[in-house]
Design a protein around this motif. Sequence first.
Motif, PDB file in Angstrom:
ATOM      1  N   LEU A  81       0.851  -1.306  -0.025  1.00 33.38           N
ATOM      2  CA  LEU A  81       0.013  -0.154   0.027  1.00 33.38           C
ATOM      3  C   LEU A  81       0.940   1.390  -0.039  1.00 33.38           C
ATOM      4  O   LEU A  81       0.518   2.300  -0.764  1.00 33.38           O
ATOM      5  N   PRO A  82       1.858   1.398   0.879  1.00 34.30           N
ATOM      6  CA  PRO A  82       2.721   2.703   0.928  1.00 34.30           C
ATOM      7  C   PRO A  82       3.475   3.073  -0.465  1.00 34.30           C
ATOM      8  O   PRO A  82       3.659   4.013  -1.016  1.00 34.30           O
ATOM      9  N   GLU A 129       0.857   4.085  -2.663  1.00 41.18           N
ATOM     10  CA  GLU A 129       0.591   5.425  -2.546  1.00 41.18           C
ATOM     11  C   GLU A 129       1.619   6.385  -3.225  1.00 41.18           C
ATOM     12  O   GLU A 129       1.240   7.590  -3.927  1.00 41.18           O
ATOM     13  N   SER A 130       2.838   6.123  -3.145  1.00 40.17           N
ATOM     14  CA  SER A 130       3.939   6.745  -3.588  1.00 40.17           C
ATOM     15  C   SER A 130       3.831   6.971  -5.106  1.00 40.17           C
ATOM     16  O   SER A 130       3.962   8.125  -5.653  1.00 40.17           O
ATOM     17  N   PHE A 164       1.110   9.254  -6.251  1.00 38.93           N
ATOM     18  CA  PHE A 164       1.276  10.765  -6.205  1.00 38.93           C
ATOM     19  C   PHE A 164       2.540  10.886  -7.303  1.00 38.93           C
ATOM     20  O   PHE A 164       2.637  12.075  -7.898  1.00 38.93           O
ATOM     21  N   TYR A 179      -8.690  17.424  -5.817  1.00 39.28           N
ATOM     22  CA  TYR A 179      -9.530  17.823  -4.451  1.00 39.28           C
ATOM     23  C   TYR A 179     -10.391  16.585  -3.862  1.00 39.28           C
ATOM     24  O   TYR A 179     -10.437  16.217  -3.047  1.00 39.28           O
ATOM     25  N   ARG A 208      -8.531  14.057  -2.233  1.00 36.25           N
ATOM     26  CA  ARG A 208      -8.304  14.424  -0.912  1.00 36.25           C
ATOM     27  C   ARG A 208      -9.360  14.163   0.066  1.00 36.25           C
ATOM     28  O   ARG A 208      -9.372  13.530   1.297  1.00 36.25           O
ATOM     29  N   VAL A 209     -10.603  14.537  -0.374  1.00 30.48           N
ATOM     30  CA  VAL A 209     -11.873  14.508   0.467  1.00 30.48           C
ATOM     31  C   VAL A 209     -11.944  13.105   0.810  1.00 30.48           C
ATOM     32  O   VAL A 209     -12.212  12.406   1.809  1.00 30.48           O
ATOM     33  N   GLN A 220      -9.840  10.396   0.807  1.00 29.23           N
ATOM     34  CA  GLN A 220      -8.960  10.002   1.850  1.00 29.23           C
ATOM     35  C   GLN A 220      -9.295  10.508   3.504  1.00 29.23           C
ATOM     36  O   GLN A 220      -9.304   9.865   4.257  1.00 29.23           O
ATOM     37  N   PHE A 221      -9.966  11.698   3.455  1.00 25.71           N
ATOM     38  CA  PHE A 221     -10.436  12.415   4.529  1.00 25.71           C
ATOM     39  C   PHE A 221     -11.134  11.605   5.309  1.00 25.71           C
ATOM     40  O   PHE A 221     -11.155  11.418   6.561  1.00 25.71           O
ATOM     41  N   PHE A 222     -12.180  11.052   4.675  1.00 21.56           N
ATOM     42  CA  PHE A 222     -13.466  10.448   5.266  1.00 21.56           C
ATOM     43  C   PHE A 222     -12.910   8.714   5.477  1.00 21.56           C
ATOM     44  O   PHE A 222     -13.543   8.319   6.477  1.00 21.56           O
ATOM     45  N   LYS A 255      -9.322   7.799   6.386  1.00 19.98           N
ATOM     46  CA  LYS A 255      -8.423   7.595   7.359  1.00 19.98           C
ATOM     47  C   LYS A 255      -7.567   8.903   7.340  1.00 19.98           C
ATOM     48  O   LYS A 255      -7.620   9.363   6.359  1.00 19.98           O
ATOM     49  N   PHE A 315      -4.246  11.200   7.258  1.00 25.23           N
ATOM     50  CA  PHE A 315      -2.963  11.024   6.280  1.00 25.23           C
ATOM     51  C   PHE A 315      -1.971  10.319   7.218  1.00 25.23           C
ATOM     52  O   PHE A 315      -1.283   9.655   6.770  1.00 25.23           O
ATOM     53  N   THR A 343      -8.817  19.128   5.113  1.00 25.31           N
ATOM     54  CA  THR A 343      -8.915  18.532   3.844  1.00 25.31           C
ATOM     55  C   THR A 343      -8.420  19.624   2.715  1.00 25.31           C
ATOM     56  O   THR A 343      -7.821  19.368   1.907  1.00 25.31           O
ATOM     57  N   PHE A 378      -5.317  19.544   0.435  1.00 29.46           N
ATOM     58  CA  PHE A 378      -5.691  19.795  -0.986  1.00 29.46           C
ATOM     59  C   PHE A 378      -4.923  21.024  -1.549  1.00 29.46           C
ATOM     60  O   PHE A 378      -3.879  20.681  -2.817  1.00 29.46           O
ATOM     61  N   ARG A 407       4.569   9.967   1.894  1.00 29.07           N
ATOM     62  CA  ARG A 407       3.379   8.879   1.905  1.00 29.07           C
ATOM     63  C   ARG A 407       3.745   7.950   2.967  1.00 29.07           C
ATOM     64  O   ARG A 407       2.852   7.419   3.646  1.00 29.07           O
ATOM     65  N   TYR A 416       2.707   6.064   7.978  1.00 24.36           N
ATOM     66  CA  TYR A 416       3.131   4.403   8.330  1.00 24.36           C
ATOM     67  C   TYR A 416       3.919   4.204   9.655  1.00 24.36           C
ATOM     68  O   TYR A 416       4.379   3.197   9.922  1.00 24.36           O
TER      69      TYR A 416
END
Lengths: 149, 157
Positions: free
Chosen positions: A7-8, A11-12, A15, A137, A140-141, A143-145, A147, A149, B26, B30, B152, B156
Amino acid sequence: MIASWILPVCESLHFIGMAMLIGFAGILDLRLLGVARRLPVAPLQRLMPWALLGFALSLGSGVVFIAANPGQYVGPPLSLSFVAKMFFILLGCLNAFLYYVSGLKRAADGVEAGEDAPSAVKVSAAVSLVLWVTVMYWGRVLQFFGKSF
Amino acid sequence: MAWLQSIEGSAWAVWLKESPSLWGYTTLLFLHTVGLAFTVGPSVAIDMRILGVGRRIPLAPFDAFFKVIWIAFAVSAASGTVLFFSDATAKLQNPAYLVKMTLVCIAAAITIAIRRRVFRPAAVDAGPVGVSSRYMAAASILCWFGAITAGRYIAYF
């Protein structure tokens, strides 16, 4: 269950892919809008496979997120921010597709160093920038819901 | 460290971390992400051009994108500073955070060095880019992508 290191890493890559998409498609959009006007557009457009590579990196790693944790995305309940993000990704792809098939890309190929792009091309470039930033945007929303970051 | 703790415990920091409002955490994340994309993306595109991708494109006009890069960097730095102070003591003990900040500083320094060296008015497009400039471009890509990766990994640790 997938290995904890996956997963990490994804994620990298997600991005890094995003940065490459913005790096190549974004500088083309900015050039078409008048930044770095001394750049001839045709050779810049030949770099777009790199933007596509970035998009593919983000897409591939994004599929892994969903496979690893489907509940956060497709629910139940279905995540509205996930739907919004997918919607704007589709619009971004559609805008790029239309740019290529409508003749706008060919029109932009004729824009030499120092010249202004036609207004229709500028509109497409501005729409592209707005759509990809909107995708960020909703990402990001989303991911906010899920967990913090 | 006491002053950092008092900032973390202040009303705005608690609001930032705990409010369900999309205008807090958020929005900052962003802004941090958009800044990242418009810093790293154009930087890497310039680095790749220096390394020989799209050789037919004149290099000199890319200079205009440094303005974009630094505006975006300022957006990320400002939002990142606020995020840092809302959680400073934990961040300072997080090895991934320290690696990230180190790589960001190195990458920013390399970006300044590339602009000074490669984009000197007389030097650009006068001949092939020198070997040392290519090494700097490669190092820049590695540091930016490394900074993203370390960022990232903060979650972790």
